[in-house]
Structures are given as C-alpha cells and as structure tokens.
Design a protein around this motif. Structure first.
Motif, short mmCIF file in Angstrom:
data_model
loop_
_atom_site.label_atom_id
_atom_site.label_comp_id
_atom_site.label_asym_id
_atom_site.label_seq_id
_atom_site.Cartn_x
_atom_site.Cartn_y
_atom_site.Cartn_z
N GLN A 104 0.83 -1.19 0.00
CA GLN A 104 0.00 0.00 0.00
C GLN A 104 0.88 1.25 0.00
OE1 GLN A 104 -2.03 -2.11 2.79
NE2 GLN A 104 0.05 -2.59 3.40
N ALA A 105 0.39 2.27 -0.67
CA ALA A 105 1.11 3.54 -0.75
C ALA A 105 0.13 4.66 -0.47
CB ALA A 105 1.73 3.71 -2.13
N VAL A 106 0.61 5.71 0.22
CA VAL A 106 -0.21 6.86 0.59
C VAL A 106 0.52 8.14 0.22
CG1 VAL A 106 -1.14 8.19 2.53
CG2 VAL A 106 -1.51 5.74 2.44
N TRP A 107 -0.23 9.08 -0.34
CA TRP A 107 0.26 10.44 -0.56
C TRP A 107 -0.74 11.41 0.07
CZ3 TRP A 107 -1.91 14.79 -2.63
CH2 TRP A 107 -1.05 15.89 -2.85
N HIS A 112 -1.64 24.24 4.43
CA HIS A 112 -0.72 25.11 5.16
C HIS A 112 0.25 24.25 5.96
CE1 HIS A 112 -4.38 27.58 4.61
NE2 HIS A 112 -3.55 28.60 4.50
N SER A 113 1.39 24.83 6.29
CA SER A 113 2.38 24.13 7.09
C SER A 113 3.23 25.13 7.86
CB SER A 113 3.28 23.26 6.21
OG SER A 113 4.29 22.63 6.98
N LEU A 114 3.74 24.72 9.00
CA LEU A 114 4.66 25.54 9.77
C LEU A 114 6.09 25.43 9.25
CD1 LEU A 114 3.41 24.75 13.40
CD2 LEU A 114 2.99 26.84 12.08
N THR A 115 6.34 24.45 8.38
CA THR A 115 7.66 24.22 7.83
C THR A 115 7.58 24.22 6.31
OG1 THR A 115 7.50 21.80 7.69
CG2 THR A 115 8.09 22.73 9.83
N THR A 116 8.64 23.77 5.68
CA THR A 116 8.64 23.66 4.22
C THR A 116 7.94 22.40 3.74
OG1 THR A 116 10.80 22.56 4.29
CG2 THR A 116 10.80 24.96 4.03
N HIS A 117 7.54 21.53 4.67
CA HIS A 117 6.92 20.26 4.30
C HIS A 117 5.40 20.39 4.33
CE1 HIS A 117 10.77 18.28 4.38
NE2 HIS A 117 10.95 18.58 5.65
N LYS A 118 4.77 20.34 3.16
CA LYS A 118 3.32 20.33 3.06
C LYS A 118 2.79 19.03 2.47
CE LYS A 118 1.36 24.06 1.50
NZ LYS A 118 1.06 25.23 0.64
N LYS A 119 3.72 18.14 2.07
CA LYS A 119 3.33 16.88 1.44
C LYS A 119 4.08 15.73 2.09
CE LYS A 119 2.73 19.25 -2.99
NZ LYS A 119 3.21 19.35 -4.39
N GLY A 120 3.45 14.57 2.10
CA GLY A 120 4.10 13.38 2.62
C GLY A 120 3.66 12.15 1.88
N SER A 121 4.55 11.20 1.72
CA SER A 121 4.21 9.95 1.03
C SER A 121 5.05 8.81 1.59
CB SER A 121 4.43 10.06 -0.48
OG SER A 121 5.77 10.43 -0.77
N ALA A 122 4.46 7.62 1.57
CA ALA A 122 5.16 6.45 2.09
C ALA A 122 4.52 5.19 1.53
CB ALA A 122 5.13 6.41 3.62
N LEU A 154 8.45 7.53 -0.09
CA LEU A 154 8.29 7.42 -1.53
C LEU A 154 8.80 8.69 -2.21
CD1 LEU A 154 4.88 5.52 -1.91
CD2 LEU A 154 7.18 4.68 -2.42
N TRP A 155 7.92 9.62 -2.57
CA TRP A 155 8.34 10.75 -3.41
C TRP A 155 8.73 11.97 -2.61
CZ3 TRP A 155 3.40 8.47 -3.83
CH2 TRP A 155 3.34 7.41 -4.74
N ASN A 156 8.39 12.01 -1.34
CA ASN A 156 8.64 13.20 -0.53
C ASN A 156 9.59 12.89 0.61
OD1 ASN A 156 5.36 13.21 -1.20
ND2 ASN A 156 6.42 15.10 -1.75
#
Length: 430
Positions: A104-107, A112-122, A154-156
């Motif tokens: 299984q994969a999730v994106w 909004h974000s408090l940091t530069t990270h607004k996306k996550g994937s695994a 994964l991609w982030n």
C-alpha cells in the motif's frame, strides 16, 4: 534501500513465493467470481477467526478472502492472479500455512504548514502469515501468526505519519505510514478454546489490535487519521511482548483483556527493556453473536499504563466507551468516547462519531468521521478533526481510496485555525 528498489524486491518476492504460500481456505476453483456475499460478511468472518480486530493478522486475511469470493468489476484483472492464488490455497490445504501479501502507498498534501513540508508519502510492503499447527480446521485451532513489514518513504522527504507535526497538528494524519524500515511487527501464538468460545494470544503483539475494537477501524482499508481509527485517550504502546485473552461469557456478553510491554517498540524486538512496566486493558461488551462482534457492539473498557522510569513518562489510566451497529448489512454508524488521567496519551478527553457505508456488488466503501479532542498537555487548545474517504474497489486485488481531512484549531499551530489535507491511498493484496 530506495523506495523504488524496495517495491521491485517486494513484487519479485511475491511472484517467487506465491506458488508456495497460502491465502484462503477455499479451493483454487473458488476464486471464480460468484454472487455477492452479504455486505458485512468480511467482518463477520474476521470476527470468527481470531481475538484481534479487523487490522490484525486473522482479521485482514479473512476480509481479503471474502473480497476475492465476491463479484468483481474487472474479472480479467482477477484472472491474472488466480493461478498464484490457487497455488497459495493448495499449500494451505497441504501445510496449514496461510500467507497474505500486500503493498500500500499513501500520498497526502496540506493547505498550510509551519515548515517547508506540506506533502508526505510512504509505502508499505507486508507479508502476513497464520500457520495452523494444532487442531487445523477445528474450533480449537492453534496458530502461529506474524507480520513482516517494510515501511519506506516514496516521493517526498516527509511521510504521512510525520506530516502532522509540520502542520502544527497534535496527532497523526497518516496512521502507520512512516519510514521505520524492515521489522517483525508481530509474532505470536493464537489458541482457540472451548469450541471457539474463548481464546488467548501470547508473544510479540500489537496491543491496539485488542483494545477498544470496532469493525470499521483499519488504516489500510478505511480511515487514515489516528483519531478516526482509535480512541487517542488510550496510552497504548507500540508492539511488544505480551498476552491477551477473551471469551464469550454468554451468547451475547463477552470479555477480553490484554497485558503488554509498556516500552514496546516497532523497530526493536526486545524482552521488556524497562523491566516490569506494563500496559493493561480490560473490556466487557454486548453483541448479538460472536461473529457480529465487529459489526454490532457496545462496550466499556478500562486501561492503565505503568510509569516508565527510563523514558520519564508517568503512570496514566482511563476509561473508554464505544458502540457501533450495522444496518441492512451495509450501513455502520459508530460513536466513541474516552477520558484519561496522566500524560501518556495524546488527549485527556475524546468524543467522536461517524459512519461507513458499503456499496454492493463491488464492495466500494465510503466513510465519514468527526472527532473533538482535549489535549493531555495543559495549555493546548481543543482540536477538532473531520475526515471522509471513498474506497473504489478497482478489482478484487486493487483498491484506490481518496481521502480528505479538515483540521480545525490544530493544537500546536498558533497561526492557522483551519488546515485542509487531501490524499490518496492505493492497496494491492494477494
């Protein structure tokens, strides 16, 4: 190892191992699509096969098996996997070893974000196993169950499990989808007793598989946010060594309990590294029948976790009350509430409710949940979470789930009172 390489290795392992593994108790010919089963049959079969919840080894294998017996919208795709599934079935009949593979994969992306990270994937690659070694096929079967798992980015650079911290959200927006690498998640003995009316587990267990169970909660097939899936006022640790037991006291009343290492670790398999520091949980509930324990259930649970000296975490305890009912085999509304004392859990107060609805004949699933939580840390503001998903059953082996979350007054974010999160999860299983 890079994520793409991990994926290739896992797929190769599936193709190589599938002729010598087992996934279902039906014969190879039974993989042919049939008339649709009742909407809740997957959960009923899961409740019959083990002590844990729908996300446990027994629960996941049973639900996937029912999916493959049902009508499919793409029989041509399913036919590609039938020879391997037939080989898996034959080996189960020969050896009692039932194996399941899934990836299984999730994106997820946030507004909004408090940091530069607004996306996550695994991504997750898993092998689930249940080896019936005593009394195979009887009501008093004894089995060795396990999950071997590999979790990776994964991609982030960020993963869904970690993304909540970047958003200033107290909680997990992508439960279990981290990058912890390869590990033995669980490995335990499961024994049925008294004609299946009672049983126990012992070994390396995940205590959340046996606490405050309702039939909709599975982060790989339904919701993603932690507060939608479990009661976050429970200070349950990660997998560790422990034991649990349960029994139907009458035809409608059941009781279960679990004790586990309070210092459990997903990545490290250690024998009580903090000594005699335990997590304990007990539950008593009401259900129409044993096989409806997931689909219709009302229960009260009590828990306590010892102080963890080395980790500097004090003792905590609490109470939970939860209920769900399934109407016309398709519609399941649910409610949860929890209260706790101590700093071990995320929250000291929790209330949530929602529903899932199953569409026949292809078993598409829609769900909605709303949760309101009061943090255990003094001074943090109350937080509300809304989540909705739609799972599209592309074929018997492939599901694609769209997910949307609205985080209201995120407790650790001083600048935003609304954050939107959107994403997609894909799951392949065999």
């Amino acid at each position: 190892m890079a994520a793409s390489a991990v994926t290739r290795v896992w797929l190769a392992a599936v193709l190589l191992l599938s002729p010598c593994a087992a996934i279902a108790q039906t014969s190879a010919d039974d993989t042919t699509p049939t008339a649709p089963t009742s909407g809740s049959e997957g959960l009923k079969q899961a409740a019959r096969t083990g002590l844990g919840g729908p996300q446990s080894v027994s629960g996941q294998l049973a639900e996937d098996e029912v999916q493959r017996r049902d009508v499919s919208r793409r029989p041509g795709w399913d036919a590609f996997f039938q020879p391997a599934e037939g080989a898996l079935t034959r080996l189960y009949k020969t050896t009692g070893l039932k194996l399941g593979f899934d990836y299984q994969a999730v994106w997820l992306g946030a507004s909004h974000s408090l940091t530069t990270h607004k996306k996550g994937s695994a991504g997750h690659a898993r092998m689930l196993g249940k080896w019936a070694l005593v009394g195979r096929g009887t009501d008093n079967q004894g089995s060795l169950s396990f999950i071997l798992e590999q979790r990776h980015e994964l991609w982030n650079e960020q993963t869904p499990a970690q993304l909540g911290g970047d958003l200033g959200y107290l909680g997990v927006v992508g439960t279990a989808f981290g990058d912890s690498g390869a590990h033995l998640t669980t490995g335990f003995w499961e024994q049925a007793l008294f004609g299946g009316r009672a049983g126990f587990v012992a070994g390396r267990i995940d205590p959340t598989d046996y606490t405050d169970i309702l039939g909709y909660a599975n982060q790989r097939t339904t919701f993603l946010n932690l507060t939608s899936l479990i009661n976050p006022t429970i200070g349950a640790p990660d997998p560790g060594f422990g034991a649990g037991a349960g029994a139907m006291i009458t035809d409608n009343i059941y009781a279960l309990g679990v004790i586990s290492d309070a210092n459990g670790s997903l990545q490290d398999v250690e024998w009580f590294p903090g000594g005699s520091e335990f997590f304990k949980y007990g539950e008593i509930g009401l259900t129409p029948a044993k096989d409806e324990r997931y689909t219709t259930n009302i229960h009260v649970g009590f828990w306590e976790v010892d102080a963890r000296k080395d980790a500097g975490i004090p003792q905590a305890n609490g109470i939970v009350a939860s209920a769900n009912i399934t109407l016309r085999e398709k519609f399941m509304p649910f409610v949860r509430a929890g209260w706790s004392e101590g700093a071990a859990p995320l929250y000291k107060r929790h209330v949530s409710g929602g529903f899932i609805y199953l569409f026949q004949p292809f078993r598409d699933l829609v769900g909605f949940s709303v949760a309101h939580d009061t943090p255990a840390t003094i001074g943090l503001k109350d937080q509300t979470t809304l989540e909705a998903f739609y799972r599209y059953q592309f074929s018997d082996n492939i599901a694609i789930t769209a997910n949307a979350q609205l985080l209201i007054n995120p407790a650790l974010n001083p600048t935003q009172d609304r954050i939107s999160v959107f994403g997609v999860r894909t799951r392949f299983n065999m």
